[in-house]
Design an enzyme around this catalytic site. Structure first.
Site, PDB file in Angstrom:
ATOM      1  N   CYS A   9       0.867  -1.186   0.000  1.00 23.67           N
ATOM      2  CA  CYS A   9       0.000   0.000   0.000  1.00 23.67           C
ATOM      3  C   CYS A   9       0.899   1.229   0.000  1.00 23.67           C
ATOM      4  O   CYS A   9       2.096   1.121  -0.296  1.00 23.67           O
ATOM      5  CB  CYS A   9      -0.969  -0.019   1.181  1.00 23.67           C
ATOM      6  SG  CYS A   9      -0.176   0.024   2.801  1.00 23.67           S
ATOM      7  N   ARG A  15      -3.172  -0.585   5.446  1.00 21.22           N
ATOM      8  CA  ARG A  15      -3.782  -1.629   4.629  1.00 21.22           C
ATOM      9  C   ARG A  15      -2.905  -2.861   4.405  1.00 21.22           C
ATOM     10  O   ARG A  15      -3.367  -3.994   4.599  1.00 21.22           O
ATOM     11  CB  ARG A  15      -4.204  -1.031   3.263  1.00 21.22           C
ATOM     12  CG  ARG A  15      -5.335  -0.033   3.391  1.00 21.22           C
ATOM     13  CD  ARG A  15      -5.504   0.762   2.121  1.00 21.22           C
ATOM     14  NE  ARG A  15      -4.363   1.645   1.896  1.00 21.22           N
ATOM     15  CZ  ARG A  15      -4.157   2.347   0.796  1.00 21.22           C
ATOM     16  NH1 ARG A  15      -5.018   2.256  -0.200  1.00 21.22           N
ATOM     17  NH2 ARG A  15      -3.110   3.138   0.692  1.00 21.22           N
ATOM     18  N   ASP A 128      -7.868   4.029   1.282  1.00 22.37           N
ATOM     19  CA  ASP A 128      -6.915   4.441   2.307  1.00 22.37           C
ATOM     20  C   ASP A 128      -7.685   4.955   3.536  1.00 22.37           C
ATOM     21  O   ASP A 128      -8.437   5.919   3.429  1.00 22.37           O
ATOM     22  CB  ASP A 128      -6.065   5.564   1.714  1.00 22.37           C
ATOM     23  CG  ASP A 128      -4.930   5.967   2.623  1.00 22.37           C
ATOM     24  OD1 ASP A 128      -4.945   5.583   3.807  1.00 22.37           O
ATOM     25  OD2 ASP A 128      -4.035   6.672   2.134  1.00 22.37           O
TER      26      ASP A 128
HETATM   27  P1  4NP Z   1      -1.627   2.869   4.198  1.00 26.04           P
HETATM   28  O1  4NP Z   1      -2.169   4.247   4.805  1.00 26.04           O
HETATM   29  O2  4NP Z   1      -1.108   3.161   2.798  1.00 26.04           O
HETATM   30  O3  4NP Z   1      -2.821   2.005   4.175  1.00 26.04           O
HETATM   31  O4  4NP Z   1      -0.530   2.393   5.115  1.00 26.04           O
HETATM   32  C1  4NP Z   1      -1.370   5.410   4.788  1.00 26.04           C
HETATM   33  C2  4NP Z   1      -0.448   5.612   5.772  1.00 26.04           C
HETATM   34  C3  4NP Z   1       0.337   6.761   5.768  1.00 26.04           C
HETATM   35  C4  4NP Z   1       0.178   7.691   4.771  1.00 26.04           C
HETATM   36  C5  4NP Z   1      -0.735   7.483   3.771  1.00 26.04           C
HETATM   37  C6  4NP Z   1      -1.514   6.336   3.794  1.00 26.04           C
HETATM   38  N1  4NP Z   1       0.968   8.870   4.782  1.00 26.04           N
HETATM   39  O5  4NP Z   1       0.786   9.707   3.883  1.00 26.04           O
HETATM   40  O6  4NP Z   1       1.809   9.045   5.651  1.00 26.04           O
END
Ligand code: 4NP
Length: 159
Positions: A9, A15, A128
């Site tokens: 992800c 995720r 997300d």
């Molecule tokens: P993930 O969620 O891709 O599901 O782990 C996110 C975690 C952090 C960030 C974006 C999405 N971020 O921009 O820091």
């Protein structure tokens, strides 16, 4: 050699660590531990070294998933060789992975998680949950439970 699965992800704190844990549970339930191994990574390295997001861990724990993975960035130089299948969570993940592929063989390894859903067929992405509320974390788990069952069935059909 077990088939090596890598869930990807954006940040590797919500995720994809959940996908790794849910898939491990689905594999365990099927008694297929010797056939598959799971790992996860993020497109960005911003959260490198961190545990999964505490909100994601709390929601996962309510369904008995223990998120133990530590965030790391996807590395095209080694990950395309180490893994048999690379599973992205949304279209941006897929295009980011595709842009890092070195060959047609690399490209063929990239698939999207929601393509394996059989109940939540109206979703074409695992959204997300990072900037949203509680419902977003529950939806991630609902979609992953559905998709991981489908993924295991698909992989076992091909063995
Ligand atoms: P993930 O969620 O891709 O599901 O782990 C996110 C975690 C952090 C960030 C974006 C999405 N971020 O921009 O820091």
């Amino acid at each position: 050699m077990p088939k090596a699965l890598l869930f990807v992800c954006l940040g590797n704190i919500c995720r994809s660590p959940s996908a790794e844990a849910v898939m491990n549970a689905v594999i365990r339930k099927a008694g297929d531990e010797n056939k598959f191994s799971c790992d996860s990574a993020g497109i960005i390295g911003h959260h490198e070294g961190e545990r999964a997001d505490s909100r994601m861990r709390a929601h996962a724990a309510r369904r008995s998933y223990d998120l133990t993975s530590i965030s790391r960035q996807f590395k095209y130089q080694t990950d395309f060789d180490k893994f048999d299948l690379i599973i992205g969570m949304d279209d941006q993940n897929i295009s980011d992975l595709q842009s890092q592929a070195r060959s047609k063989a690399d490209l063929k390894k990239i698939v999207k998680m929601t393509d394996y859903c059989s109940k939540f067929t109206h979703y074409n992405t695992v959204p997300d949950p990072y900037y949203g509320g509680e419902a977003g974390f529950e939806l991630v788990l609902d979609l992953l439970e559905d998709a991981c069952e489908g993924l295991l069935n698909d992989l076992n059909g091909k063995l």
